[in-house]
Design a protein around this motif. Structure first.
Motif, PDB file in Angstrom:
ATOM      1  N   LYS A   1      59.887  55.443 -33.591  1.00  0.00           N
ATOM      2  CA  LYS A   1      60.349  56.660 -32.910  1.00  0.00           C
ATOM      3  C   LYS A   1      60.719  57.737 -33.923  1.00  0.00           C
ATOM      4  O   LYS A   1      60.416  58.923 -33.741  1.00  0.00           O
ATOM      5  CB  LYS A   1      61.538  56.343 -32.003  1.00  0.00           C
ATOM      6  CG  LYS A   1      61.168  55.549 -30.750  1.00  0.00           C
ATOM      7  CD  LYS A   1      62.401  55.138 -29.958  1.00  0.00           C
ATOM      8  CE  LYS A   1      62.008  54.267 -28.771  1.00  0.00           C
ATOM      9  NZ  LYS A   1      63.181  53.813 -27.974  1.00  0.00           N
ATOM     10  N   ARG A   2      61.389  57.318 -35.005  1.00  0.00           N
ATOM     11  CA  ARG A   2      61.770  58.288 -36.041  1.00  0.00           C
ATOM     12  C   ARG A   2      60.542  58.904 -36.707  1.00  0.00           C
ATOM     13  O   ARG A   2      60.581  60.046 -37.163  1.00  0.00           O
ATOM     14  CB  ARG A   2      62.661  57.617 -37.088  1.00  0.00           C
ATOM     15  CG  ARG A   2      64.060  57.298 -36.581  1.00  0.00           C
ATOM     16  CD  ARG A   2      65.017  57.026 -37.729  1.00  0.00           C
ATOM     17  NE  ARG A   2      64.659  55.836 -38.477  1.00  0.00           N
ATOM     18  CZ  ARG A   2      65.103  54.610 -38.191  1.00  0.00           C
ATOM     19  NH1 ARG A   2      65.919  54.431 -37.163  1.00  0.00           N
ATOM     20  NH2 ARG A   2      64.750  53.589 -38.929  1.00  0.00           N
TER      21      ARG A   2
ATOM     22  N   LEU B   1      56.281  56.589 -31.491  1.00  0.00           N
ATOM     23  CA  LEU B   1      56.675  56.253 -30.120  1.00  0.00           C
ATOM     24  C   LEU B   1      57.597  57.342 -29.593  1.00  0.00           C
ATOM     25  O   LEU B   1      58.291  58.012 -30.366  1.00  0.00           O
ATOM     26  CB  LEU B   1      57.421  54.912 -30.080  1.00  0.00           C
ATOM     27  CG  LEU B   1      56.634  53.626 -30.330  1.00  0.00           C
ATOM     28  CD1 LEU B   1      57.561  52.435 -30.185  1.00  0.00           C
ATOM     29  CD2 LEU B   1      55.452  53.485 -29.402  1.00  0.00           C
ATOM     30  N   SER B   2      57.615  57.508 -28.262  1.00  0.00           N
ATOM     31  CA  SER B   2      58.527  58.477 -27.666  1.00  0.00           C
ATOM     32  C   SER B   2      59.891  57.829 -27.449  1.00  0.00           C
ATOM     33  O   SER B   2      60.014  56.591 -27.454  1.00  0.00           O
ATOM     34  CB  SER B   2      57.974  58.975 -26.325  1.00  0.00           C
ATOM     35  OG  SER B   2      58.087  57.974 -25.334  1.00  0.00           O
ATOM     36  N   GLU B   3      60.920  58.644 -27.253  1.00  0.00           N
ATOM     37  CA  GLU B   3      62.280  58.145 -27.083  1.00  0.00           C
ATOM     38  C   GLU B   3      62.442  57.294 -25.824  1.00  0.00           C
ATOM     39  O   GLU B   3      63.372  56.502 -25.723  1.00  0.00           O
ATOM     40  CB  GLU B   3      63.274  59.313 -27.046  1.00  0.00           C
ATOM     41  CG  GLU B   3      63.477  59.984 -28.380  1.00  0.00           C
ATOM     42  CD  GLU B   3      64.052  59.042 -29.435  1.00  0.00           C
ATOM     43  OE1 GLU B   3      64.894  58.202 -29.079  1.00  0.00           O
ATOM     44  OE2 GLU B   3      63.633  59.124 -30.600  1.00  0.00           O
TER      45      GLU B   3
ATOM     46  N   ASP C   1      60.277  55.076 -24.776  1.00  0.00           N
ATOM     47  CA  ASP C   1      59.520  53.832 -24.900  1.00  0.00           C
ATOM     48  C   ASP C   1      60.443  52.700 -25.337  1.00  0.00           C
ATOM     49  O   ASP C   1      61.092  52.787 -26.395  1.00  0.00           O
ATOM     50  CB  ASP C   1      58.388  53.982 -25.925  1.00  0.00           C
ATOM     51  CG  ASP C   1      57.239  54.838 -25.413  1.00  0.00           C
ATOM     52  OD1 ASP C   1      57.032  54.856 -24.192  1.00  0.00           O
ATOM     53  OD2 ASP C   1      56.556  55.475 -26.239  1.00  0.00           O
TER      54      ASP C   1
ATOM     55  N   SER D   1      60.871  49.473 -33.028  1.00  0.00           N
ATOM     56  CA  SER D   1      60.626  50.627 -32.158  1.00  0.00           C
ATOM     57  C   SER D   1      61.382  51.857 -32.636  1.00  0.00           C
ATOM     58  O   SER D   1      60.861  52.973 -32.607  1.00  0.00           O
ATOM     59  CB  SER D   1      61.025  50.300 -30.712  1.00  0.00           C
ATOM     60  OG  SER D   1      60.258  49.233 -30.205  1.00  0.00           O
ATOM     61  N   ASP D   2      62.622  51.662 -33.098  1.00  0.00           N
ATOM     62  CA  ASP D   2      63.411  52.787 -33.588  1.00  0.00           C
ATOM     63  C   ASP D   2      62.766  53.434 -34.811  1.00  0.00           C
ATOM     64  O   ASP D   2      62.775  54.661 -34.956  1.00  0.00           O
ATOM     65  CB  ASP D   2      64.836  52.321 -33.933  1.00  0.00           C
ATOM     66  CG  ASP D   2      65.688  52.076 -32.692  1.00  0.00           C
ATOM     67  OD1 ASP D   2      65.260  52.482 -31.593  1.00  0.00           O
ATOM     68  OD2 ASP D   2      66.768  51.485 -32.828  1.00  0.00           O
TER      69      ASP D   2
END
Length: 275
Positions: free
Chosen positions: A253-254, A258-260, A262, A249-250
């Motif tokens: 996100k980077r 994905l949003s922060e 999530d 997920s990280d």
């Protein structure tokens, strides 16, 4: 407002050789909570559990259940263990009867329950945990996963309000780990408060709604899975790893995928977010 089921107040515990296993632990355990206790070997997880169940008596401090200090008399401990059950890491340390039926029946008979009540409880629990097919087998003939389920049934048949499991996923293959995972979900869905000790970051992240990290006999951190596993300095200090799904997920996100906010806890949740 959350209802406190058990309170640990300034709890310290020393072994006979004066080794300090727990040092002024303060902890509230809330009713219907899914709590994971994490920490490296020797951090105090098992010692804490044995204090919660009354097997050990604190060197100092106290434990309250439903607002009342634990009563360490024989009668008081029997009453406590009707409500607070513990499943040990190694089933062979818990199972002692020759047959599975005798093993699961022992506890409620020891409470003085009549045969019909015991039979009904055993039937219900064995159906829930898929134990019925080997109910008449000797316990020493069972596989590791079967023994684990029987050790859980041992406690559930007592109808506890709080269930404590020490490393429930240890030494299990993926199939049986998934089975125990489902059992834990059923238990919490039915209203039982469940505490587990685990080294498995993936399982703790997916299952728990709160994580307490022990380190060198102290509470190092207490928070949601997102809070705990997002703190890389904390994880390094406690010798814990970030869950695989959070690592993925990280990365997403980077990359702006994905949003922060999530925090998918399962592969299925991640897939839904990516649609």
């Amino acid at each position: 407002m959350k209802e406190i089921l058990m309170q640990v107040q300034d709890l310290s515990y020393r072994y006979e050789d004066q080794t300090l296993a727990l040092d002024k632990i303060n902890l509230n355990i809330y009713r219907h909570q899914r709590l994971a206790i994490m920490g490296s070997n020797g951090s105090g997880k098992s010692t804490l559990f044995l204090n919660l169940n009354g097997v050990y008596k604190p060197t100092s401090g106290q434990i309250l259940y439903e607002g009342k200090p634990l009563d360490y008399s024989r009668k008081g401990l029997l009453s406590l263990r009707k409500k607070v059950g513990i499943v040990f890491q190694e089933p062979d340390n818990q199972l002692f009867c020759a047959s599975v039926l005798g093993e699961i029946s022992f506890g409620p008979f020891n409470l003085g329950l009549d045969e019909a009540t015991v039979r009904n409880r055993v039937t219900q629990i064995c159906d829930t945990l898929s134990i019925t097919p080997f109910l008449d087998k000797p316990t020493h003939f069972l596989s590791g996963g079967q023994k684990k389920r029987v050790s859980i049934a041992d406690i559930l048949v007592m109808e506890p309000e709080l269930l404590i499991l020490d490393e429930p996923f240890s030494a299990l293959d993926p199939k049986h780990a998934h089975m125990i995972d489902n059992i834990l979900k059923q238990l919490t869905d039915s209203g039982i408060t469940v505490i587990i000790a685990t080294h498995h970051a993936d399982q703790a992240y997916r299952w728990a709604d709160r994580i307490v990290v022990l380190n060198h006999s102290h509470v190092l951190a207490d928070g949601t899975p997102q809070e705990i596993f997002s703190n890389k300095e904390l994880l390094a200090a406690a010798n814990l790893e970030q869950p695989t799904l959070m690592k993925v997920s990280d990365i997403l996100k980077r990359k702006g995928i994905l949003s922060e906010c999530d925090f998918p806890k399962t592969a299925e949740e991640l897939e839904m977010l990516l649609k």
